[in-house]
Design an enzyme around this catalytic site. Structure first.
Site, PDB file in Angstrom:
ATOM      1  N   ALA A  48       0.780  -1.234   0.000  1.00  0.00           N
ATOM      2  CA  ALA A  48       0.000   0.000   0.000  1.00  0.00           C
ATOM      3  C   ALA A  48       0.814   1.287   0.000  1.00  0.00           C
ATOM      4  CB  ALA A  48      -0.955  -0.004   1.186  1.00  0.00           C
ATOM      5  N   ALA A  49       1.993   1.306   0.618  1.00  0.00           N
ATOM      6  CA  ALA A  49       2.756   2.554   0.716  1.00  0.00           C
ATOM      7  C   ALA A  49       3.198   3.024  -0.679  1.00  0.00           C
ATOM      8  CB  ALA A  49       3.977   2.353   1.610  1.00  0.00           C
ATOM      9  N   PRO A  50       3.219   4.344  -0.890  1.00  0.00           N
ATOM     10  CA  PRO A  50       2.989   5.435   0.071  1.00  0.00           C
ATOM     11  C   PRO A  50       1.526   5.831   0.251  1.00  0.00           C
ATOM     12  CG  PRO A  50       3.684   6.344  -2.018  1.00  0.00           C
ATOM     13  CD  PRO A  50       3.739   4.846  -2.179  1.00  0.00           C
ATOM     14  N   LYS A  72      -2.681   4.778  -4.256  1.00  0.00           N
ATOM     15  CA  LYS A  72      -3.743   3.886  -4.735  1.00  0.00           C
ATOM     16  C   LYS A  72      -4.740   3.581  -3.627  1.00  0.00           C
ATOM     17  CE  LYS A  72      -0.637   1.753  -8.122  1.00  0.00           C
ATOM     18  NZ  LYS A  72       0.590   2.432  -7.642  1.00  0.00           N
ATOM     19  N   GLU A  82       1.878  -2.837   4.684  1.00  0.00           N
ATOM     20  CA  GLU A  82       3.225  -2.343   4.391  1.00  0.00           C
ATOM     21  C   GLU A  82       4.151  -2.867   5.479  1.00  0.00           C
ATOM     22  OE1 GLU A  82       6.592  -1.278   3.328  1.00  0.00           O
ATOM     23  OE2 GLU A  82       4.971  -0.793   1.927  1.00  0.00           O
ATOM     24  N   ARG A 139       8.001   3.241   5.814  1.00  0.00           N
ATOM     25  CA  ARG A 139       7.010   3.346   4.744  1.00  0.00           C
ATOM     26  C   ARG A 139       5.592   3.234   5.299  1.00  0.00           C
ATOM     27  NH1 ARG A 139       8.120   2.854  -0.528  1.00  0.00           N
ATOM     28  NH2 ARG A 139       6.352   1.454  -0.916  1.00  0.00           N
ATOM     29  N   ASP A 163       4.062  -8.119   6.218  1.00  0.00           N
ATOM     30  CA  ASP A 163       4.262  -8.628   4.871  1.00  0.00           C
ATOM     31  C   ASP A 163       2.958  -9.308   4.437  1.00  0.00           C
ATOM     32  OD1 ASP A 163       4.952 -10.049   2.567  1.00  0.00           O
ATOM     33  OD2 ASP A 163       6.921 -10.612   3.326  1.00  0.00           O
ATOM     34  N   ASP A 203      -0.162  -4.289  -6.230  1.00  0.00           N
ATOM     35  CA  ASP A 203       0.752  -3.435  -6.976  1.00  0.00           C
ATOM     36  C   ASP A 203       2.153  -3.853  -6.553  1.00  0.00           C
ATOM     37  OD1 ASP A 203       1.324  -1.272  -8.797  1.00  0.00           O
ATOM     38  OD2 ASP A 203       1.934  -0.113  -7.052  1.00  0.00           O
ATOM     39  N   CYS A 209       5.088  -1.547 -12.347  1.00  0.00           N
ATOM     40  CA  CYS A 209       5.612  -0.481 -13.203  1.00  0.00           C
ATOM     41  C   CYS A 209       6.797  -1.025 -14.004  1.00  0.00           C
ATOM     42  CB  CYS A 209       5.989   0.753 -12.396  1.00  0.00           C
ATOM     43  SG  CYS A 209       7.142   0.478 -11.042  1.00  0.00           S
TER      44      CYS A 209
END
Length: 297
Positions: A112-114, A117, A135, A140, A162, A178, A232
């Site tokens: 989730a960080a930062p 989203k 996270e 973070r 985790d 993500d 990404c």
């Protein structure tokens, strides 16, 4: 840089290699998302106009804006300081849009960080879904907490853990993965620091983590629930090859991504026809997104 060129040449023909390289030079435009928890798009547009900033809209999103002319540092504006906008790449805004979260759903954000989203999910659902945001890194996780509070998110339970270690009694309607990746879609090739850590060792380490994350996500997904896997990266071994490896273990199907979104994106070829891989440009980072539905227990 040579290693990057070699890796994309293994995955794409020369035409697309040229397009990728062209999109990896020069600074990308600043893009933002209107935080509808605190304001609305028309109000933000007016405030940007008052600040003498030119902007353009994005056809598939009512809340995404591209800054075409920046008169002052956007981070010095009240819009930014008050959490009315969130600086977020257009590519990064795609996964929550494609996940399409609904009010009252239980939603897991595994990495989730930062918080961009995560807060986007909250905004889409009018702050009325139940978000579990994971996270594992302390600093973070603290940044995640700060950003969610600044954005006015009221419905997120932050877990410093985790996500691969979540207990099996958890279950979710929607899951966003993500995943940690090589970042190959984000490189600016005239800025060495953006790609100097890009190695075969990094890619292999990311692949291992990606497989574990997706496998855990699909095990926690409710029947008829949906997950979005994104990176990404523009390398198939971190993207469609991960999907193909993991989905065999679960009763799932790949869901085609909405054509209303796809038709406006600069896309690279993708062997998983239902998924998308965005080509890096001066507006978009390279990005992969796939949507998966669980059809069995």
């Amino acid at each position: 840089m040579d290693f990057f060129k070699d890796k994309i040449s293994e995955a794409y023909d020369q035409h697309y290699v040229s397009e990728i390289l062209k999109g990896c030079y020069g600074k990308r435009k600043t893009t933002l998302r209107v935080n509808t928890i605190k304001t609305d798009t028309d109000t933000v547009k007016q405030k940007l106009t008052d600040l003498n900033m030119d902007f353009s809209c994005v056809p598939y999103s009512d809340t995404a804006l591209i800054l075409e002319k920046i008169s002052i540092d956007i981070r010095e504006t009240d819009l930014y300081k008050n959490g009315e906008i969130y600086l977020q790449s257009l590519s990064s805004q795609l996964p929550p849009l494609i996940l399409s979260p609904k009010e009252n759903e239980d939603i897991l954000d595994m990495c989730a960080a930062p918080g961009g989203k995560t807060s986007q999910i909250a905004a889409i659902t009018n702050n009325k879904c139940n978000i579990t945001a994971c996270e594992m890194n302390f600093k973070r996780a603290q940044r995640l907490k700060f950003n969610l509070e600044k954005q006015g998110v009221k419905n997120a339970n932050i877990m410093q853990t985790d996500a691969r270690r979540l207990e099996s009694f958890f279950s979710f309607d929607k899951i966003l993965i993500d995943a940690l990746c090589s970042g190959s879609g984000t490189f600016i090739l005239d800025e060495r620091k953006s790609y100097e850590g890009f190695t075969d060792t990094l890619i292999k380490r990311c692949i291992s983590s990606q497989i574990q994350l997706l496998d855990k996500a699909l095990s926690l997904l409710k029947k008829d629930g949906e997950a979005v896997y994104s990176t990404c990266s523009i390398l198939p071994q971190e993207n469609e090859e991960i999907i193909n490896k993991v989905i065999k273990k679960h009763s799932c199907e790949i869901v085609p991504i909405d054509e209303e979104i796809k038709q406006h994106l600069p896309l690279l070829p993708c062997s998983l026809k239902e998924a998308i891989c965005v080509c890096p440009t001066n507006e978009y980072e390279g990005f992969f997104v796939a949507k998966i539905r669980k059809i069995g227990n």
